[in-house]
Design an enzyme around this catalytic site. Structure first.
Site, PDB file in Angstrom:
ATOM      1  N   GLY A 102       0.845  -1.188   0.000  1.00 35.64           N
ATOM      2  CA  GLY A 102       0.000   0.000   0.000  1.00 35.64           C
ATOM      3  C   GLY A 102       0.877   1.234   0.000  1.00 35.64           C
ATOM      4  O   GLY A 102       2.044   1.176   0.407  1.00 35.64           O
ATOM      5  N   GLN A 111       3.284   9.901   1.006  1.00 33.57           N
ATOM      6  CA  GLN A 111       4.537   9.144   1.082  1.00 33.57           C
ATOM      7  C   GLN A 111       5.440   9.374  -0.125  1.00 33.57           C
ATOM      8  O   GLN A 111       6.606   8.994  -0.092  1.00 33.57           O
ATOM      9  CB  GLN A 111       4.250   7.644   1.227  1.00 33.57           C
ATOM     10  CG  GLN A 111       3.604   7.285   2.567  1.00 33.57           C
ATOM     11  CD  GLN A 111       3.392   5.793   2.676  1.00 33.57           C
ATOM     12  OE1 GLN A 111       2.422   5.271   2.161  1.00 33.57           O
ATOM     13  NE2 GLN A 111       4.302   5.086   3.325  1.00 33.57           N
ATOM     14  N   CYS A 129       6.046   0.467   8.106  1.00 37.60           N
ATOM     15  CA  CYS A 129       5.704   1.545   7.170  1.00 37.60           C
ATOM     16  C   CYS A 129       6.930   1.903   6.342  1.00 37.60           C
ATOM     17  O   CYS A 129       8.028   2.056   6.882  1.00 37.60           O
ATOM     18  CB  CYS A 129       5.233   2.765   7.969  1.00 37.60           C
ATOM     19  SG  CYS A 129       4.784   4.165   6.939  1.00 37.60           S
ATOM     20  N   LEU A 130       6.722   2.064   5.032  1.00 35.92           N
ATOM     21  CA  LEU A 130       7.822   2.439   4.141  1.00 35.92           C
ATOM     22  C   LEU A 130       8.421   3.792   4.515  1.00 35.92           C
ATOM     23  O   LEU A 130       9.572   4.070   4.195  1.00 35.92           O
ATOM     24  CB  LEU A 130       7.324   2.489   2.694  1.00 35.92           C
ATOM     25  CG  LEU A 130       6.903   1.146   2.079  1.00 35.92           C
ATOM     26  CD1 LEU A 130       6.135   1.377   0.785  1.00 35.92           C
ATOM     27  CD2 LEU A 130       8.113   0.259   1.848  1.00 35.92           C
ATOM     28  N   HIS A 148      -4.375   1.942   7.545  1.00 40.75           N
ATOM     29  CA  HIS A 148      -3.030   2.521   7.616  1.00 40.75           C
ATOM     30  C   HIS A 148      -2.867   3.632   6.568  1.00 40.75           C
ATOM     31  O   HIS A 148      -2.381   4.724   6.871  1.00 40.75           O
ATOM     32  CB  HIS A 148      -2.004   1.395   7.412  1.00 40.75           C
ATOM     33  CG  HIS A 148      -0.574   1.808   7.460  1.00 40.75           C
ATOM     34  ND1 HIS A 148       0.305   1.379   8.435  1.00 40.75           N
ATOM     35  CD2 HIS A 148       0.154   2.618   6.635  1.00 40.75           C
ATOM     36  CE1 HIS A 148       1.505   1.908   8.211  1.00 40.75           C
ATOM     37  NE2 HIS A 148       1.441   2.666   7.114  1.00 40.75           N
ATOM     38  N   GLU A 149      -3.308   3.353   5.336  1.00 38.18           N
ATOM     39  CA  GLU A 149      -3.123   4.339   4.257  1.00 38.18           C
ATOM     40  C   GLU A 149      -4.015   5.574   4.460  1.00 38.18           C
ATOM     41  O   GLU A 149      -3.584   6.704   4.201  1.00 38.18           O
ATOM     42  CB  GLU A 149      -3.410   3.713   2.887  1.00 38.18           C
ATOM     43  CG  GLU A 149      -2.535   2.524   2.509  1.00 38.18           C
ATOM     44  CD  GLU A 149      -1.052   2.738   2.716  1.00 38.18           C
ATOM     45  OE1 GLU A 149      -0.597   3.894   2.683  1.00 38.18           O
ATOM     46  OE2 GLU A 149      -0.346   1.736   2.927  1.00 38.18           O
ATOM     47  N   HIS A 178      -2.543   7.932   6.784  1.00 38.16           N
ATOM     48  CA  HIS A 178      -1.499   8.774   6.175  1.00 38.16           C
ATOM     49  C   HIS A 178      -2.098  10.067   5.625  1.00 38.16           C
ATOM     50  O   HIS A 178      -1.458  11.124   5.661  1.00 38.16           O
ATOM     51  CB  HIS A 178      -0.803   8.033   5.027  1.00 38.16           C
ATOM     52  CG  HIS A 178       0.376   7.199   5.443  1.00 38.16           C
ATOM     53  ND1 HIS A 178       1.464   7.717   6.101  1.00 38.16           N
ATOM     54  CD2 HIS A 178       0.643   5.878   5.278  1.00 38.16           C
ATOM     55  CE1 HIS A 178       2.349   6.752   6.321  1.00 38.16           C
ATOM     56  NE2 HIS A 178       1.880   5.621   5.833  1.00 38.16           N
TER      57      HIS A 178
HETATM   58 ZN    ZN Z   1       2.806   3.806   5.996  1.00 32.84          ZN
END
Ligand code: ZN
Length: 168
Positions: A46, A51, A98-99, A140-141, A144
């Site tokens: 995702g 991000q 998380c990236l 989660h997304e 963000h």
């Molecule tokens: Zn994330």
């Protein structure tokens, strides 16, 4: 399509509330294509527009719809202006990473099942029912887009000794 660099903490774009998308123009199509490519290359399951440094309400998710079936094919979801409309009473605790927060993972409690409403990349209304990991990735997304990181919600956070799978 172009790979875009993934923004990491403490970049302030990750803490900003992202703007709703009002124009479904070629810039949006390019952003969506780049986000899909960037998510796949990371690799991740995702990605939210902040991000890649864009403060707009766009997410991409690629994960099987039914995570209890190991052979289920991955499905790509692109949701513009996503909103969580329904939430299950039931909750579940699982480990997320998380990236945008390299080198950490944490236990987070999420709603087990949700309904997401939003628009496609062309502006058509869509509704997605998600449960389990797919529901977790959407939560989660969408966090963000509101400047919320999983570490804000985590029961505990630690540095894993092995590489993390399923980054989001
Ligand atoms: Zn994330």
């Amino acid at each position: 399509m172009t790979l875009r660099p993934i923004v990491t903490v403490p970049d302030p774009v990750l803490r900003r509330k992202a703007r709703p998308v009002t124009r479904f123009d070629s810039d949006l199509q390019t952003l969506v294509d780049d986000m899909i490519e960037t998510m796949r290359a990371a690799p991740g399951v995702g990605l939210a527009a902040p991000q890649v440094g864009v403060s707009e309400r766009v997410i991409v998710v690629e994960y099987p719809e039914d995570d209890e079936d190991e052979d289920a094919p991955k499905k790509l979801f692109v949701v513009v202006n996503p909103e969580i409309r329904q939430r299950s009473q039931e909750k579940e605790i699982a480990v997320e990473a998380c990236l945008s927060i390299p080198g950490l993972q944490g236990e987070v409690e999420r709603d087990l099942a949700i309904t997401v409403r939003g628009q496609t990349r062309r502006g058509q209304p869509i509704k997605i029912k998600a449960k389990g990991w797919l529901a977790r990735i959407f939560q989660h997304e969408i966090d963000h887009l509101d400047g919320v990181l999983y570490t804000d919600r985590a029961l505990r956070v630690w540095q894993p000794t092995e590489p993390v799978e399923d980054n989001v």
